[in-house]
Scaffold this active site. Structure first.
Site, mmCIF file in Angstrom:
data_model
loop_
_atom_site.group_PDB
_atom_site.id
_atom_site.type_symbol
_atom_site.label_atom_id
_atom_site.label_comp_id
_atom_site.label_asym_id
_atom_site.label_seq_id
_atom_site.Cartn_x
_atom_site.Cartn_y
_atom_site.Cartn_z
ATOM 1 N N ASP A 173 -8.856 4.142 4.690
ATOM 2 C CA ASP A 173 -7.434 4.139 4.369
ATOM 3 C C ASP A 173 -6.714 4.514 5.657
ATOM 4 O O ASP A 173 -6.704 5.671 6.049
ATOM 5 C CB ASP A 173 -7.165 5.148 3.244
ATOM 6 N N ASP A 192 2.868 3.242 -5.260
ATOM 7 C CA ASP A 192 2.224 3.793 -4.070
ATOM 8 C C ASP A 192 3.275 4.117 -3.010
ATOM 9 O O ASP A 192 3.748 3.227 -2.303
ATOM 10 C CB ASP A 192 1.200 2.772 -3.543
ATOM 11 N N LYS A 194 1.730 3.251 12.320
ATOM 12 C CA LYS A 194 1.671 2.144 11.356
ATOM 13 C C LYS A 194 3.017 1.448 11.222
ATOM 14 O O LYS A 194 3.085 0.258 10.934
ATOM 15 C CB LYS A 194 1.221 2.712 10.011
ATOM 16 N N GLU A 240 -3.514 -1.669 -0.648
ATOM 17 C CA GLU A 240 -3.686 -0.277 -1.067
ATOM 18 C C GLU A 240 -3.588 -0.083 -2.586
ATOM 19 O O GLU A 240 -4.445 0.575 -3.174
ATOM 20 C CB GLU A 240 -2.698 0.624 -0.311
#
Lengths: 665, 180
Positions: free
Chosen positions: A37, A223, A99, A201
């Site tokens: 992850d 999420d 990210k 994800e």
């Protein structure tokens, strides 16, 4: 982006036939697949070998979450907690939340950050961060920064597995576009990983939950990660995880909750447009805001102090915080409603709602989700780890383990299209189409003079190409000189199971595959990635070997030292050590010394150690017997037996018993 | 260098792909069941240990299955696919093999509808809602007429209805787009 089909060799000919080379089936290593992850704030690696339950791997100090922070202070790259510790002193050289920059252009960066960004030379291309010290520029791409994080996780997994890993499943936000996904895949390759798959994800989270509870029904996954927000609606049915729709915002996350609170804190400390905070102050306020946010999930009020910003014991209530974040929460809720609409599912039809991401611990977020979906969300799997668990399960399947297979039917989150006349987008693949999926389009020439055409591929829902994300430009060349509309070129846009695009072209009259030159708008070119992979290969293949070699040397050194100590103390007693045995042991020690200096492979060093152990084993046994006899006078049989048993154990532990403390000269 | 221009591609029978009879009335449960079965069989993840050629083939097969499912589960796309199999591709402008002209009468109707929409927008949300309802009903009727024509084997007639349906659907999307 890559062209899977034809490769380009400029031979000057009109057409080049360059079928992709057939590669043999890769040998897989069941149980050696890992799930990663790669988060905005924290990253994790998990294992679920041979059908086992997934486990997140911790570092030497028991920490499972690796802060996604990379420090370039000094000559060495540092990742994780140690990098985070340097953030305050050198915010410009310590990269966090990288990210957010993945697959992005300069104009996409509309959030505050402490970095010095360097635009690509010709408008498009990958942006770079200057992480060098004052006056010493050091440019890195977000892909390379991410690769540093992945490399640390890879090493952690290699330690746990005691050897190299076979491949990895890396998770990405469901809402990531092609450029962001490609950047993630490139980072994996550069980190020395064989990337089995990129997994959305929320889908990974559903996999972790679904397997837990028999896997039937309709689920929504909410999420809220550090820097991205996803919502997916899935149907679970007999081992098939079918994503019906996904939605979200790849530039909205828990970080934004921190920023909202930080702005509030700075405002109360007297900063405004006429007196703006420095980057440094802004960053410190953000770090304090994050801590305050976390505290406010547990308590109704928190007191904040940031000396550098003149913030001294400022009280912030949960109510204030909730008011500040409400617009952001509502953005996520709108995306939830849109995803339900796209899925053709009503909230009350759902069998469960899953929460993922650390920021779903914020009570207001939980309450909003509960209101929207009309039920309390499921939170029994740690929201920080559930994505890594799902990735590990999928990695185990793809490594070839005999685990009950699941099929993940994911969707492309954003429509794929090409720019046509007047800058209008023609959609080729609509959003929420199940992947893999292909679209074919036939293009013709306008005149005999036309031997090429340019095609601009975009991703997004807007009408105008300029409002969508530019993915790549393709140049078609070598169209035969034929009268208008006679040359017909069919282009295939293929989205694979990772939602990554490949483009192939074929001239229909002749059936010849045509050259397509890809220029990714915000990504690294194939050549750049290859170069970085090659560079890291030098390290990557060395990494594991080097550590093994170092460990083997330590072991050999320890054994050699113990034997030498014993020789020095009792080696002269021929009753314990006959002369020919002594010579044999000494010869082994001499060749071990040579290996200690010259060996480049762990195998040779280990072999030398085993040889010393083998040759000195009788010597060790005799020494032990002597030591025992010396201590046995006047002891009962029972006592002797128990001492003997303890020594046996000791012997096993010590691999031959060359330990100075056993010797009783 | 010019902008690309588009033409049609080869036809694939999505019904055959999912083992369903080639007609508009469809057994939804059979469609779902067959789709999930095939997906399990052909998904590229099943070929993670295969050669690159086999992997590519799996991606292509799975793409086909997904395209077939997408086309057949939606009644409009299903009707358009049947018409396409009958030789008329609504995405083409070719007078023979492409979308038929919706007819002058319909184009006049569209102009009137646009005027009606402007008026309704002046009158408020309720008026827009009423107009929207009326157009939606008209689109439904048109689709039904198209499906009847398909069942009767009149491909050209079916195509004409489906073209009109496209115009109406786009108009509805525009109304919804502006309301947001």
């Amino acid at each position: 982006m890559s062209t899977q089909g034809p490769s380009i060799h400029d031979t000057g000919a009109l057409f080049q036939i360059a079928e992709p080379e057939e590669r043999r089936a890769p040998a897989r290593a069941p149980g050696r697949g890992i799930g990663i992850d790669l988060g905005t704030t924290n990253s994790l690696v998990a294992l679920a070998p041979h059908g086992d339950d997934p486990k997140v791997l911790a570092d030497g100090e028991g920490r499972a979450l690796l802060p996604s922070v990379v420090s370039y202070v000094g000559d060495r790259v540092i990742v994780g907690d140690a990098a985070q510790a340097q953030q305050e002193e050198a915010p410009g050289q310590v990269v966090s939340s990288v990210k957010r920059f993945m697959g992005r252009g300069l104009s996409d960066v509309d959030f505050t950050h402490p970095y010095h960004l360097v635009a690509p030379s010709q408008g498009a291309g990958v942006l770079r961060l200057d992480v060098g010290a004052e006056g010493e520029p050091h440019l890195v791409t977000p892909v390379e920064v991410s690769a540093e994080i992945l490399r640390v996780l890879r090493l952690r997994a290699e330690d746990a597995l005691g050897g190299p890993i076979d491949g990895a499943v890396i998770t990405v936000p469901a809402y990531f576009d092609d450029a962001q996904r490609q950047a993630t895949r490139d980072a994996g390759r550069i980190a020395g990983l064989n990337v089995y798959r990129l997994l959305a994800e929320p889908t990974a989270a559903a996999l972790a939950y679904g397997l837990d509870r028999g896997g039937q029904g309709l689920f929504a996954v909410y999420d809220l990660g550090g820097g991205t927000f996803d919502v997916s609606v899935l149907r679970l049915h007999d081992g098939v995880f079918q994503v019906l729709a996904t939605g979200g915002d790849s530039a909205l996350g828990g970080d934004d909750l921190d920023r909202a609170l930080a702005a509030h804190l700075l405002g109360r400390a007297g900063f405004d447009e006429t007196r703006p905070p420095t980057r440094h102050q802004r960053e410190l306020a953000r770090i304090a805001a994050r801590a305050a946010k976390e505290a406010l999930s547990e308590q109704g009020e928190v007191r904040v102090s940031v000396a550098a910003c003149g913030i001294d014991d400022l009280a912030v209530t949960r109510a204030t915080f909730e008011e500040l974040i409400e617009p952001l929460v509502q953005r996520t809720i709108r995306a939830c409603r849109a995803a339900l609409r796209d899925a053709g599912v009503r909230a009350r039809e759902l069998d469960g709602v899953v929460l993922v991401g650390g920021s779903t611990r914020v009570p207001r977020v939980r309450a909003a989700v509960e209101e929207t979906f009309g039920r309390p969300p499921l939170t029994d799997i740690d929201p920080d780890k559930v994505v890594a668990y799902g990735a590990a399960i999928q990695a185990d399947i793809l490594s070839g383990s005999a685990r009950e297979g699941v099929t993940l039917l994911d969707v492309v989150p954003l429509s794929l299209g090409i720019e046509t006349m007047g800058g209008i987008v023609e959609k080729l693949i609509p959003r929420n189409a199940t992947i893999p999926i292909a679209a074919r389009q036939v293009f013709t020439n306008y005149s005999e003079q036309q031997t090429g055409m340019q095609i601009h591929v975009v991703q997004g829902e807007r009408e105008l190409a300029s409002d969508c994300r530019s993915l790549a430009r393709f140049e078609l060349r070598g169209i035969p000189r034929l009268p208008p509309s006679m040359a017909r070129v069919e282009i295939t846009f293929q989205l694979d199971a990772d939602a990554l695009l490949t483009v192939t072209a074929r001239e229909l009259m002749t059936g010849v595959r045509q050259s397509v030159e890809v220029k990714p708008t915000y990504g690294l070119s194939e050549e750049e990635v290859d170069r970085l992979v090659m560079e890291s290969y030098d390290h990557a293949s060395d990494d594991y070997a080097a550590r093994n070699l170092a460990e083997a040397r330590v072991e050999l050194g320890r054994v050699a030292l113990a034997v030498r100590t014993a020789l020095a103390e009792v080696g002269h007693l021929t009753a314990i050590l006959p002369a020919e045995e002594r010579a044999s042991i000494e010869a082994a020690l001499v060749s071990a010394d040579a290996l200690m200096r010259e060996a480049s492979e762990a195998e040779a060093v280990n072999a030398a150690r085993v040889e010393i152990e083998r040759r000195s084993e009788p010597f060790a046994r005799r020494r032990m017997e002597r030591a025992l006899l010396a201590g046995m006078e006047g002891k009962s049989l029972h006592e002797i037996e128990s001492v003997l048993a303890a020594e046996e154990e000791h012997l096993d532990e010590r691999r031959g018993g060359h330990s100075a403390e056993v010797i009783d000269g | 260098m010019n902008e690309p221009r588009k033409q049609g591609a080869g036809e694939v029978d999505y019904f055959a792909c999912l083992d369903l009879p080639r007609r508009h009335a469809i057994d939804r449960a059979a469609l779902e069941r067959r789709y999930l079965e095939l997906s399990r069989e052909v998904h590229p993840d099943r070929f993670a240990g295969a050669s690159s050629g086999e992997q590519r083939a799996a991606v292509e097969r799975a793409s086909l299955v997904n395209a077939a499912y997408r086309a057949l589960r939606d009644p409009v796309r299903r009707a358009e696919h049947l018409v396409k199999l009958g030789g008329i591709d609504l995405d083409l402008t070719d007078p023979e093999r492409g979308a038929p002209d919706p007819g002058k009468a319909f184009l006049i109707e569209m102009i009137e509808l646009r005027e009606a929409l402007e008026e309704a927008q002046g009158a408020g949300a309720a008026a827009v809602g009423r107009l929207r309802g009326a157009i939606e009903a008209r689109a439904e009727e048109t689709l039904d007429a198209g499906i009847d024509a398909i069942d009767g084997g009149e491909v050209r007639e079916a195509a004409r209805h489906l073209v009109i349906h496209r115009y109406l659907q786009r108009f509805l999307d525009e109304i919804d787009g502006e309301a947001h």
